[in-house]
Design a protein around this motif. Structure first.
Motif, PDB file in Angstrom:
ATOM      1  N   MET A   1       0.664  -1.292  -0.218  1.00  0.00           N
ATOM      2  CA  MET A   1       0.048  -0.016   0.056  1.00  0.00           C
ATOM      3  C   MET A   1       0.818   1.111  -0.159  1.00  0.00           C
ATOM      4  SD  MET A   1      -2.893   1.070   2.597  1.00  0.00           S
ATOM      5  CE  MET A   1      -4.049  -0.245   2.276  1.00  0.00           C
ATOM      6  N   GLY A   2       0.591   2.233  -0.901  1.00  0.00           N
ATOM      7  CA  GLY A   2       1.605   3.267  -1.096  1.00  0.00           C
ATOM      8  C   GLY A   2       0.935   4.434  -0.028  1.00  0.00           C
ATOM      9  N   TYR A   3       1.907   5.310   0.027  1.00  0.00           N
ATOM     10  CA  TYR A   3       1.518   6.674   0.978  1.00  0.00           C
ATOM     11  C   TYR A   3       0.667   7.445  -0.029  1.00  0.00           C
ATOM     12  CZ  TYR A   3       5.162   4.976   3.913  1.00  0.00           C
ATOM     13  OH  TYR A   3       5.861   4.338   4.812  1.00  0.00           O
ATOM     14  N   LYS A   4      -0.192   8.433   0.599  1.00  0.00           N
ATOM     15  CA  LYS A   4      -1.145   9.251  -0.171  1.00  0.00           C
ATOM     16  C   LYS A   4      -0.907  10.667   0.532  1.00  0.00           C
ATOM     17  CE  LYS A   4      -4.525   5.704  -0.838  1.00  0.00           C
ATOM     18  NZ  LYS A   4      -3.853   4.990   0.066  1.00  0.00           N
ATOM     19  N   VAL A   5      -0.659  11.741  -0.358  1.00  0.00           N
ATOM     20  CA  VAL A   5      -0.438  13.013   0.339  1.00  0.00           C
ATOM     21  C   VAL A   5      -1.361  14.120  -0.358  1.00  0.00           C
ATOM     22  CG1 VAL A   5       1.157  15.135   0.801  1.00  0.00           C
ATOM     23  CG2 VAL A   5       2.007  12.934   1.160  1.00  0.00           C
ATOM     24  N   GLY A   6      -2.279  14.647   0.135  1.00  0.00           N
ATOM     25  CA  GLY A   6      -3.051  15.758  -0.548  1.00  0.00           C
ATOM     26  C   GLY A   6      -2.652  17.199  -0.294  1.00  0.00           C
ATOM     27  N   VAL A   7      -2.868  17.792  -1.221  1.00  0.00           N
ATOM     28  CA  VAL A   7      -2.674  19.354  -1.391  1.00  0.00           C
ATOM     29  C   VAL A   7      -3.848  20.197  -1.638  1.00  0.00           C
ATOM     30  CG1 VAL A   7      -0.832  21.333  -1.724  1.00  0.00           C
ATOM     31  CG2 VAL A   7      -0.304  18.682  -1.775  1.00  0.00           C
ATOM     32  N   VAL A   8      -4.729  20.693  -0.762  1.00  0.00           N
ATOM     33  CA  VAL A   8      -5.700  21.273  -0.896  1.00  0.00           C
ATOM     34  C   VAL A   8      -5.660  22.767  -0.542  1.00  0.00           C
ATOM     35  CG1 VAL A   8      -6.949  19.218  -0.875  1.00  0.00           C
ATOM     36  CG2 VAL A   8      -6.869  20.793   1.018  1.00  0.00           C
ATOM     37  N   SER A   9      -6.733  23.585  -1.049  1.00  0.00           N
ATOM     38  CA  SER A   9      -6.832  25.013  -0.504  1.00  0.00           C
ATOM     39  C   SER A   9      -8.284  25.463  -0.588  1.00  0.00           C
ATOM     40  CB  SER A   9      -5.865  25.968  -1.534  1.00  0.00           C
ATOM     41  OG  SER A   9      -6.446  26.048  -2.935  1.00  0.00           O
ATOM     42  N   GLN A  10      -8.488  26.465   0.167  1.00  0.00           N
ATOM     43  CA  GLN A  10      -9.892  27.126   0.267  1.00  0.00           C
ATOM     44  C   GLN A  10      -9.951  28.268  -0.987  1.00  0.00           C
ATOM     45  OE1 GLN A  10     -12.454  26.679   2.180  1.00  0.00           O
ATOM     46  NE2 GLN A  10     -13.841  28.056   1.451  1.00  0.00           N
ATOM     47  N   LYS A  11      -9.057  28.388  -1.471  1.00  0.00           N
ATOM     48  CA  LYS A  11      -9.083  29.533  -2.610  1.00  0.00           C
ATOM     49  C   LYS A  11      -7.821  29.292  -3.765  1.00  0.00           C
ATOM     50  CE  LYS A  11      -7.579  33.738  -1.499  1.00  0.00           C
ATOM     51  NZ  LYS A  11      -7.711  35.204  -0.934  1.00  0.00           N
ATOM     52  N   GLY A  12      -7.782  29.867  -4.852  1.00  0.00           N
ATOM     53  CA  GLY A  12      -6.788  29.729  -5.657  1.00  0.00           C
ATOM     54  C   GLY A  12      -5.562  30.678  -5.250  1.00  0.00           C
TER      55      GLY A  12
ATOM     56  N   PRO B   1      -8.865  24.272  -7.079  1.00  0.00           N
ATOM     57  CA  PRO B   1      -8.229  25.657  -6.582  1.00  0.00           C
ATOM     58  C   PRO B   1      -9.297  26.269  -5.794  1.00  0.00           C
ATOM     59  CG  PRO B   1      -8.899  26.065  -8.735  1.00  0.00           C
ATOM     60  CD  PRO B   1      -9.031  24.544  -8.464  1.00  0.00           C
ATOM     61  N   HIS B   2     -10.237  25.577  -5.232  1.00  0.00           N
ATOM     62  CA  HIS B   2     -11.300  25.967  -4.176  1.00  0.00           C
ATOM     63  C   HIS B   2     -11.796  24.770  -3.529  1.00  0.00           C
ATOM     64  CE1 HIS B   2     -13.253  24.939  -7.948  1.00  0.00           C
ATOM     65  NE2 HIS B   2     -14.012  24.571  -7.550  1.00  0.00           N
ATOM     66  N   ALA B   3     -12.220  24.785  -2.374  1.00  0.00           N
ATOM     67  CA  ALA B   3     -12.965  23.915  -1.500  1.00  0.00           C
ATOM     68  C   ALA B   3     -14.002  23.440  -1.924  1.00  0.00           C
ATOM     69  CB  ALA B   3     -13.091  24.344  -0.159  1.00  0.00           C
ATOM     70  N   ASN B   4     -14.540  21.963  -2.089  1.00  0.00           N
ATOM     71  CA  ASN B   4     -15.401  21.431  -2.660  1.00  0.00           C
ATOM     72  C   ASN B   4     -15.674  19.938  -1.959  1.00  0.00           C
ATOM     73  OD1 ASN B   4     -13.811  19.906  -4.237  1.00  0.00           O
ATOM     74  ND2 ASN B   4     -14.253  20.804  -5.915  1.00  0.00           N
ATOM     75  N   ARG B   5     -16.741  19.282  -2.400  1.00  0.00           N
ATOM     76  CA  ARG B   5     -16.870  18.068  -1.735  1.00  0.00           C
ATOM     77  C   ARG B   5     -15.608  17.056  -1.967  1.00  0.00           C
ATOM     78  NH1 ARG B   5     -21.690  14.364  -4.242  1.00  0.00           N
ATOM     79  NH2 ARG B   5     -20.021  14.167  -5.956  1.00  0.00           N
ATOM     80  N   ALA B   6     -14.900  17.127  -3.265  1.00  0.00           N
ATOM     81  CA  ALA B   6     -13.785  16.304  -3.337  1.00  0.00           C
ATOM     82  C   ALA B   6     -12.699  16.850  -2.389  1.00  0.00           C
ATOM     83  CB  ALA B   6     -13.329  16.548  -4.811  1.00  0.00           C
ATOM     84  N   THR B   7     -12.531  17.947  -2.123  1.00  0.00           N
ATOM     85  CA  THR B   7     -11.658  18.298  -0.949  1.00  0.00           C
ATOM     86  C   THR B   7     -11.728  17.489   0.534  1.00  0.00           C
ATOM     87  OG1 THR B   7     -11.531  20.624  -1.730  1.00  0.00           O
ATOM     88  CG2 THR B   7     -10.497  20.254   0.493  1.00  0.00           C
ATOM     89  N   ALA B   8     -12.999  17.287   0.841  1.00  0.00           N
ATOM     90  CA  ALA B   8     -13.197  16.657   1.818  1.00  0.00           C
ATOM     91  C   ALA B   8     -12.824  15.154   1.627  1.00  0.00           C
ATOM     92  CB  ALA B   8     -14.763  16.673   2.567  1.00  0.00           C
ATOM     93  N   GLU B   9     -13.268  14.506   0.405  1.00  0.00           N
ATOM     94  CA  GLU B   9     -13.062  13.317   0.272  1.00  0.00           C
ATOM     95  C   GLU B   9     -11.065  12.812   0.023  1.00  0.00           C
ATOM     96  OE1 GLU B   9     -14.713  12.593  -3.556  1.00  0.00           O
ATOM     97  OE2 GLU B   9     -16.826  12.274  -2.807  1.00  0.00           O
ATOM     98  N   ILE B  10     -10.626  14.006  -0.354  1.00  0.00           N
ATOM     99  CA  ILE B  10      -9.183  13.804  -0.381  1.00  0.00           C
ATOM    100  C   ILE B  10      -8.692  13.856   0.935  1.00  0.00           C
ATOM    101  CG2 ILE B  10      -6.823  15.081  -0.873  1.00  0.00           C
ATOM    102  CD1 ILE B  10      -8.293  16.172  -3.323  1.00  0.00           C
TER     103      ILE B  10
ATOM    104  N   ASP C   1      -2.873  10.071   3.930  1.00  0.00           N
ATOM    105  CA  ASP C   1      -1.878  10.203   5.380  1.00  0.00           C
ATOM    106  C   ASP C   1      -1.660  11.464   5.523  1.00  0.00           C
ATOM    107  OD1 ASP C   1      -1.569   7.112   5.115  1.00  0.00           O
ATOM    108  OD2 ASP C   1      -0.643   7.851   3.317  1.00  0.00           O
ATOM    109  N   LEU C   2      -1.303  12.557   5.042  1.00  0.00           N
ATOM    110  CA  LEU C   2      -1.055  13.771   5.187  1.00  0.00           C
ATOM    111  C   LEU C   2      -1.791  14.762   4.100  1.00  0.00           C
ATOM    112  CD1 LEU C   2       0.650  15.862   6.665  1.00  0.00           C
ATOM    113  CD2 LEU C   2       2.386  15.659   5.194  1.00  0.00           C
ATOM    114  N   LEU C   3      -2.263  15.881   5.065  1.00  0.00           N
ATOM    115  CA  LEU C   3      -3.121  16.715   4.194  1.00  0.00           C
ATOM    116  C   LEU C   3      -2.291  17.966   4.387  1.00  0.00           C
ATOM    117  CD1 LEU C   3      -5.666  17.167   2.313  1.00  0.00           C
ATOM    118  CD2 LEU C   3      -6.534  18.559   4.370  1.00  0.00           C
ATOM    119  N   VAL C   4      -2.021  18.696   3.118  1.00  0.00           N
ATOM    120  CA  VAL C   4      -0.941  20.025   3.295  1.00  0.00           C
ATOM    121  C   VAL C   4      -2.253  21.224   2.487  1.00  0.00           C
ATOM    122  CG1 VAL C   4       0.948  21.246   2.376  1.00  0.00           C
ATOM    123  CG2 VAL C   4       0.971  18.721   2.851  1.00  0.00           C
ATOM    124  N   ILE C   5      -2.214  22.275   3.398  1.00  0.00           N
ATOM    125  CA  ILE C   5      -2.707  23.159   2.984  1.00  0.00           C
ATOM    126  C   ILE C   5      -1.893  24.313   3.096  1.00  0.00           C
ATOM    127  CG2 ILE C   5      -4.834  24.679   3.503  1.00  0.00           C
ATOM    128  CD1 ILE C   5      -5.785  22.709   5.397  1.00  0.00           C
TER     129      ILE C   5
END
Length: 214
Positions: A1-12, A89-98, A103-107
Motif C-alpha cells: 500500500m502506497g502513501y497518499k498526500v493531499g494538497v488542497v486550498s480554500q482559494k486559488g 483551486p477551491h474547496a468542494n466535496r472532493a476536498t473533504a474526500e481527499i 496520510d497527510l493533508l497539506v494546506i
C-alpha cells in the motif's frame, strides 16, 4: 500500500500545485514510483506542466493523470509508492474526500488575513464536519515576501489554532515561476538559494509524513 498526500486550498493562487509538484519530484528523484492526481479538471495545470516537462525530456519521470473524481484516483493509488492529490483551486466535496483518504493533508496559505482566515476555516470544517484528524493537517506558508514581521505575525496567528504549521516557507521568487514555466518544480530550479529554501519546505513535509505513518 502506497502513501497518499493531499494538497488542497480554500482559494486559488496560494501555491497548491507548486507544492504538489515539489513533493512529487522530490520523491521521484529518490526512485519512488510517484503519480500526481490532478483533480482540477477545468484547468489541469499540473497536467499541462507535465507536458512541458516531457517536451524537455526532464528527469526524473513523474506521472500525472487528470481524474474526474477522487474515487477514480484512489482505485489506482496503491499501484504507486506515493500518490499526490492536487485538489481543485477551491474547496468542494472532493476536498473533504481527499482529506479523509490521505496520510497527510497539506494546506498552503499566504500571509494576509484574506488567506489565513479561509485556510483555518477550511481546516476547521474538515475536522468538525468531516472527521479528519487534527494531526493529519499541516499548513505551509507560501508566497512569502521580505517582511520578517509579516511572517512572524502569520505564524503567531496560526499558533492559536490546533494545526501543525510546517517550518520553512515558499517565498515569492521569479526563479520559482521560471522553473515551473520550463517544466521543473521549485526544488529543481538552478538557483541555489531558492532551491535550498524549497528543499527545506519539502523536507518538512517528508518529516511530517514519516511522523504520522511510522
Amino acid at each position: 500500500m502506497g502513501y497518499k498526500v493531499g494538497v488542497v486550498s480554500q482559494k486559488g493562487g496560494v501555491s497548491k500545485s507548486t507544492v504538489a509538484r515539489a513533493i512529487a519530484t522530490t520523491y521521484a528523484a529518490a526512485d519512488w514510483n510517484v503519480k500526481v492526481a490532478d483533480l482540477d479538471i477545468n484547468q489541469a495545470t499540473t497536467f499541462t506542466w507535465l507536458q512541458r516537462r516531457l517536451k524537455r525530456d526532464i528527469a526524473p519521470v513523474v506521472a500525472v493523470e487528470t481524474f474526474g473524481t477522487v474515487g477514480q484516483a484512489l482505485k489506482v493509488a496503491d499501484n504507486y509508492d506515493l500518490m499526490v492529490f492536487d485538489g481543485a483551486p477551491h474547496a468542494n466535496r472532493a476536498t473533504a474526500e481527499i482529506a479523509q483518504a490521505v496520510d497527510l493533508l497539506v494546506i498552503p496559505t499566504g500571509l494576509s488575513l484574506d488567506d489565513l482566515e479561509p485556510t483555518v476555516t477550511l481546516a476547521n470544517t474538515l475536522v468538525e464536519k468531516h472527521g479528519v484528524p487534527v494531526e493529519r493537517i499541516a499548513i505551509v506558508l507560501s508566497k512569502v515576501g521580505d517582511s520578517a514581521v509579516e511572517l512572524d505575525e502569520a505564524r503567531t496567528y496560526l499558533g492559536h489554532t490546533p494545526y501543525h504549521v510546517l517550518p520553512g516557507q515558499i517565498p515569492e521568487k521569479t526563479a520559482f515561476r521560471r522553473a515551473q514555466d520550463g517544466g521543473l518544480s521549485i526544488v529543481e530550479t538552478p538557483y541555489r538559494g531558492p532551491r535550498e529554501t524549497a528543499d527545506k519546505m519539502v523536507q518538512a513535509i517528508i518529516d511530517r509524513l514519516e511522523e504520522l505513518t511510522n
